[in-house]
Structures are given as structure tokens and as C-alpha cells.
Design an enzyme around this catalytic site. Structure first.
Site, mmCIF file in Angstrom:
data_model
loop_
_atom_site.group_PDB
_atom_site.id
_atom_site.type_symbol
_atom_site.label_atom_id
_atom_site.label_comp_id
_atom_site.label_asym_id
_atom_site.label_seq_id
_atom_site.Cartn_x
_atom_site.Cartn_y
_atom_site.Cartn_z
ATOM 1 N N LYS A 22 25.769 21.365 14.684
ATOM 2 C CA LYS A 22 24.919 21.899 13.734
ATOM 3 C C LYS A 22 24.446 23.376 14.447
ATOM 4 C CE LYS A 22 20.363 21.204 12.974
ATOM 5 N NZ LYS A 22 19.724 22.547 13.266
ATOM 6 N N ASN A 23 23.924 23.191 15.658
ATOM 7 C CA ASN A 23 23.384 24.438 16.291
ATOM 8 C C ASN A 23 24.474 25.521 16.866
ATOM 9 O OD1 ASN A 23 20.879 23.410 15.689
ATOM 10 N ND2 ASN A 23 20.146 22.763 17.473
ATOM 11 N N CYS A 117 5.842 25.997 11.121
ATOM 12 C CA CYS A 117 6.736 24.829 11.087
ATOM 13 C C CYS A 117 6.242 23.604 11.673
ATOM 14 C CB CYS A 117 8.173 25.204 12.061
ATOM 15 S SG CYS A 117 8.791 23.997 12.734
ATOM 16 N N ARG A 122 6.419 28.494 16.703
ATOM 17 C CA ARG A 122 7.741 29.075 16.636
ATOM 18 C C ARG A 122 7.795 30.415 16.251
ATOM 19 N NH1 ARG A 122 12.031 24.603 14.553
ATOM 20 N NH2 ARG A 122 13.447 25.610 15.960
ATOM 21 N N ASP A 308 15.495 18.064 21.395
ATOM 22 C CA ASP A 308 15.785 17.491 20.170
ATOM 23 C C ASP A 308 16.315 16.121 20.423
ATOM 24 O OD1 ASP A 308 15.393 19.878 18.872
ATOM 25 O OD2 ASP A 308 17.728 20.338 18.919
ATOM 26 N N ARG A 400 19.723 17.588 6.534
ATOM 27 C CA ARG A 400 19.896 19.007 7.203
ATOM 28 C C ARG A 400 20.675 19.197 8.331
ATOM 29 N NH1 ARG A 400 14.891 21.250 9.329
ATOM 30 N NH2 ARG A 400 16.475 22.733 10.101
HETATM 31 C C1 UD1 Z 1 16.822 26.038 19.011
HETATM 32 C C2 UD1 Z 1 17.431 24.702 18.041
HETATM 33 C C3 UD1 Z 1 16.217 23.797 18.090
HETATM 34 C C4 UD1 Z 1 15.971 23.173 19.493
HETATM 35 C C5 UD1 Z 1 15.112 24.545 20.048
HETATM 36 C C6 UD1 Z 1 14.893 24.083 21.771
HETATM 37 C C7 UD1 Z 1 18.809 26.034 16.805
HETATM 38 C C8 UD1 Z 1 19.176 26.423 15.217
HETATM 39 N N1 UD1 Z 1 17.672 25.367 16.801
HETATM 40 O O1 UD1 Z 1 15.548 26.230 18.095
HETATM 41 O O2 UD1 Z 1 17.330 22.604 17.562
HETATM 42 O O3 UD1 Z 1 14.754 22.248 19.287
HETATM 43 O O4 UD1 Z 1 16.320 25.440 20.234
HETATM 44 O O5 UD1 Z 1 15.998 23.558 22.270
HETATM 45 O O6 UD1 Z 1 19.661 26.371 17.681
HETATM 46 N N2 UD1 Z 1 9.651 31.216 21.658
HETATM 47 C C9 UD1 Z 1 8.815 32.131 21.597
HETATM 48 N N3 UD1 Z 1 8.917 33.419 21.118
HETATM 49 C C10 UD1 Z 1 10.226 33.574 20.468
HETATM 50 C C11 UD1 Z 1 11.088 32.483 20.230
HETATM 51 C C12 UD1 Z 1 10.593 31.220 21.190
HETATM 52 O O7 UD1 Z 1 7.651 31.967 21.985
HETATM 53 O O8 UD1 Z 1 10.401 34.780 20.293
HETATM 54 C C13 UD1 Z 1 9.177 29.703 22.136
HETATM 55 C C14 UD1 Z 1 9.090 28.598 20.709
HETATM 56 O O9 UD1 Z 1 7.948 28.826 20.231
HETATM 57 C C15 UD1 Z 1 9.334 27.375 21.743
HETATM 58 C C16 UD1 Z 1 10.175 27.934 22.826
HETATM 59 O O10 UD1 Z 1 10.154 29.201 22.911
HETATM 60 O O11 UD1 Z 1 8.068 27.086 22.293
HETATM 61 C C17 UD1 Z 1 11.861 27.578 22.647
HETATM 62 O O12 UD1 Z 1 12.080 27.899 21.487
HETATM 63 P P1 UD1 Z 1 13.785 28.183 20.847
HETATM 64 O O13 UD1 Z 1 14.503 27.917 22.033
HETATM 65 O O14 UD1 Z 1 13.510 29.697 20.473
HETATM 66 O O15 UD1 Z 1 13.912 27.404 19.825
HETATM 67 P P2 UD1 Z 1 14.765 27.820 18.507
HETATM 68 O O16 UD1 Z 1 15.927 28.643 19.010
HETATM 69 O O17 UD1 Z 1 14.193 28.190 17.217
#
Ligand code: UD1
Length: 421
Positions: A22-23, A117, A122, A308, A400
């Protein structure tokens, strides 16, 4: 809303094919927006998030053709809208992934800000700060990100935190930027690498794939005639079924997988007492009928233990022999499954970002409610081993991200069925 009812107590056994990730599918479908030629993407999993992504692209004017084998042809030649509306973004945060490609290729994007969320705040500040640095004009108004750029400019980006979709958005922005972009502290998740390989297959120039430093030399345009790209297997789906087998003391073989992407998970399953055998594209797990041993886990970005898989291992620790300590370092509020497991008789104490699980000899079935995708899966796993019936509500979260979960578990002997609303 559909529910799942599970009668616990069966040892899982048998073989199972794992779906595409999915990701990886979500960013790769978004990256197709960059292609001047129609492109076909294969091994797409059968999931609600894919339907949402297709809706998202469809409402922009992208033509999508899907065949019975879940190959999707994406044709962007008639795109006429550069928007990700709130109605879609609120159901799937990964919609933010269209921001980078829209901005890079069409010079404009209007993307709803993802809201809060269940697993934490996030934010997307890292995505936006880096795009600003690349020369984009960004305004946040009325809950939407309005971004514009004539042509993005390559530069050096040092990401403050490892972010998966952040790295992906910036990769997709940088491939068409003028000059070279260097992304430091990039996410190394296999899904990021899969996206990078797809972009290179379209003509991008990305090096440093699989490392924390990605170097992207911008090109004028992307797209290759008759390009077919097959998505990598889903390591989280793979891990979830392996835990399902471990928790029920069973023996299963998962096929069409990429074992090297699961090192941290397989190490912990071995520590829990599983005998693991690995082939080129399969993994076999055998518990020899034994109760799993509790394991300590600390989640962190790849290649460390994935957040995850945290909820699924919490379910395993709930019935394991001994005390297992689980520390969540990626998301601040990712223990929503714990209270539901406690209702099934689990002994888990929460102390800020740590869950201390004292394994119980048995759990008892109860009505429980899913709060997010992986939490829902962990409740199904707990149900597989609980005495009596477990009714898991709000399973739209599971749909999902898991392709036919009840059919796959039933195929391995589980007593599980869906109750349609
Ligand atoms: C992706 C995955 C999700 C997985 C996560 C962590 C997808 C579609 N989803 O989510 O399944 O659980 O990686 O492996 O691929 N953060 C910030 N600022 C930002 C972006 C992130 O502070 O601009 C923080 C987030 O709040 C979190 C951490 O960074 O604490 C990691 O998040 P991130 O790797 O961005 O998660 P996703 O990409 O949303």
C-alpha cells in the site's frame, strides 16, 4: 459499518500470497502525475486507500484503467484540475503526496491540509519548508495549501526528522527541478526506494537510493513509452500474517514477499521462539505449537523496527510468556489498541510512550473497536487467540490497508467472518 467476528483458538496453518505494498502504491500512483506518457502500474493491492487515490486522480482529469489483475494504467494527458479536496484528504492523509508532483510538473497545487489523526498530530511542516526552499510560493488559507512555482530549483535539504511521505513528496518535486537537489536525513523505507526506482524508470536521475542521502539531478521531462512497473510486496501485511501465525502457535508460509525488507521483524519473531526459514521470495514461520516468548521492542525509522508493526507485537506480547516492553518513538499517541486489549483481559501498563505487557495465559473475546489501521489488525490478531468470540467494529480502517483479510485468515484455518452492516 461492517464488523468482523472471530472465534479464537485455531492454530493457523497453510500458505498465503502477499499483496503489493500500500505505502508504495500510493506514492507511485501520485508519481504517475509526472509522466508525459501513459504508464501501467502492477501488483496494486485491492484496498480502499487505492480507490481513494483513484478518485483523487480521477477528479483531476487523470484517466485510469484498471484490469482484473489489478494493473492500473494512468494517463495524465487531460489533467485539468490541480486540487486534492478536503473530502478525500480527510479519509486518507497520504493524499498529500500529490503536492510534490503537481507543483513540479504543472507549477500549481491546491491540497487540503490533513487534519489531526488517531495516532498523533502528524504535521506536514517539513514538506512545506523544503518546498519553500526550492522556490515554491506557499500560502495556507481556508484549510488548504496553495502552492505555486514556475520551476522549482534544486538545493540542499536537510530534513529535521525522518519522514516517509515527506521524503517522497520532495523526491517527486526534485526530479523535474532545475539543477541538483540533495536530500539529507532522507527516509530509507523500502517504499521510498520503490518510488525512486519508479521515477528512474520514467527517466529521473536519482542516486543514493536505499541510503539517507538522496541526490536528484533534475530533468526537463519524464515518461517512457509502454512503461510497466510492478510494486514491491507489502512488508507490513507480511509481518502481520507472520505474527498471526506466531500468536496462534501455528505454521505458515507467506509467498511473493521480499524477506530482506523484514529483517527487524524477523529477528523479533525469532527471539519470540519462532523458527523462520527464508527463500528468495517466501518466508516460513513455525512455532512448533509453542507459546511465544515476550519481546522488547523500540520502533524507529527503517531499517529499525517499524511503527506499523508495533500494535501487532503488542497483541503477541499480551499472550506471550514473560514481560515485554514496547517503546513507540515515531508517533506520540499510537497505543489506542491497548485499552481495547485490556478489555479482552490483557495486562498492559502504559507509561508515556512505553507499554509494559505482562503476558497472560489467555485472553477472552469481547466487542472491541478499531481506531486506526494497524490497531484494528492487532485486535483481529488478539481475537484469533482469545477464548470465545471477538467482534471488531469499525473495520473500514482494516479495509484501507489489508487486502481481503478475512479470506486470507480463513484460508489458513481461522474462524472469522464479516458481518455486513
Ligand atoms: C508513513 C506511512 C505510515 C507509517 C509512517 C512511519 C505512508 C502512506 N504512510 O506515514 O504507514 O506509519 O510513515 O513509518 O507511507 N513529521 C513532522 N513533520 C512533517 C512530517 C512528519 O513532524 O512534516 C513527524 C510525524 O508527526 C511523525 C514522524 O515525523 O512523528 C514520522 O512521520 P512520517 O514518516 O512523515 O509518517 P507518514 O509519512 O505520514
Amino acid at each position: 459499518m461492517d464488523k468482523l467476528i472471530i472465534t479464537g483458538g485455531t492454530q493457523l496453518s497453510g500458505e498465503l500470497r502477499i499483496a503489493g505494498a500500500k505505502n508504495a502504491a500510493l506514492p507511485i500512483l501520485a508519481a504517475a502525475l509526472l509522466s508525459e506518457e501513459p504508464v501501467t502500474i502492477g501488483n496494486i493491492p485491492h484496498l480502499h486507500d487505492i480507490t481513494t487515490t483513484m478518485q483523487l486522480l480521477g477528479q483531476m482529469g487523470v484517466r485510469l484503467t484498471i484490469d482484473e489483475k489489478m494493473n492500473i494504467e494512468v494517463d495524465c494527458c487531460e489533467i485539468n484540475k490541480f486540487e486534492a479536496p478536503y473530502e478525500l484528504v480527510k479519509t486518507m492523509r497520504a493524499s498529500i503526496l500529490v503536492l510534490g508532483p503537481l507543483l513540479a510538473r504543472y507549477g500549481q497545487a491546491c491540497v487540503s491540509l490533513p487534519g489531526g489523526c488517531a495516532i498523533g498530530t502528524r504535521p506536514v511542516d517539513i514538506h512545506l519548508d523544503a518546498l519553500l526552499k526550492m522556490g515554491a510560493e506557499i500560502k495556507v488559507e481556508g484549510g488548504y495549501i496553495h502552492a505555486k512555482a514556475s520551476r522549482l530549483k534544486g538545493c540542499k535539504l536537510v530534513l529535521e526528522k525522518v519522514t516517509v511521505t515527506g521524503t517522497e513528496n520532495l523526491l517527486m518535486a526534485a526530479v523535474l527541478a532545475e539543477g541538483t537537489t540533495i536530500i539529507e536525513n532522507a527516509a530509507k523505507e523500502p517504499e521510498v526506494s520503490d518510488l525512486a526506482h519508479f521515477l528512474n524508470a520514467m527517466g529521473a536521475k536519482i542516486t543514493g537510493i536505499d541510503t539517507g542521502v538522496l541526490v536528484i539531478e533534475g530533468v526537463e521531462k519524464l515518461g517512457k513509452k509502454d512503461l510497466y512497473y510492478k510494486i514491491l510486496p507489502d512488508r507490513i501485511e507480511t509481518g502481520t500474517y507472520l505474527v498471526a501465525a506466531a500468536i496462534t502457535r501455528g505454521k505458515i508460509k507467506v509467498k511473493d514477499v521480499r524477506p530482506a525488507t523484514l529483517d527487524a521483524v524477523l529477528d523479533k519473531l525469532t527471539e519470540a521462539g519462532a523458527e523462520i526459514t527464508i527463500g528468495e521470495d517466501w518466508i516460513e514461520l513455525d512455532m512448533h505449537g509453542r507459546r511465544p516468548k515476550a519481546v522488547n521492542i523500540r520502533t524507529a525509522p527503517y531499517p529499525a523496527f517499524p511503527t506499523d508493526m508495533q500494535a501487532q507485537f503488542t497483541a503477541m506480547n499480551a499472550v506471550a510468556d514473560g514481560v515485554g516492553v514496547i517503546t513507540e518513538t515515531v508517533f506520540e499517541n499510537r497505543f489506542m489498541h491497548v485499552q481495547e486489549m485490556q478489555r479482552m483481559g490483557a495486562n498492559i501498563q502504559l507509561e508515556s510512550n512505553t507499554a509494559i505487557c505482562t503476558g497472560q495465559k489467555k485472553l477472552t473475546g469481547a466487542p472491541v473497536m478499531a481506531t486506526d489501521l494497524r490497531a484494528s489488525a492487532s485486535l483481529v490478531l488478539a481475537g484469533l487467540v482469545a477464548e470465545g468470540d471477538t467482534l471488531v467494529d469499525r473495520i473500514y480502517h482494516i479495509d484501507r490497508g489489508y487486502d481481503h483479510i478475512e479470506e486470507k485468515l480463513a484460508q489458513m484455518g481461522a474462524t472469522i467472518r464479516r458481518i455486513p452492516r
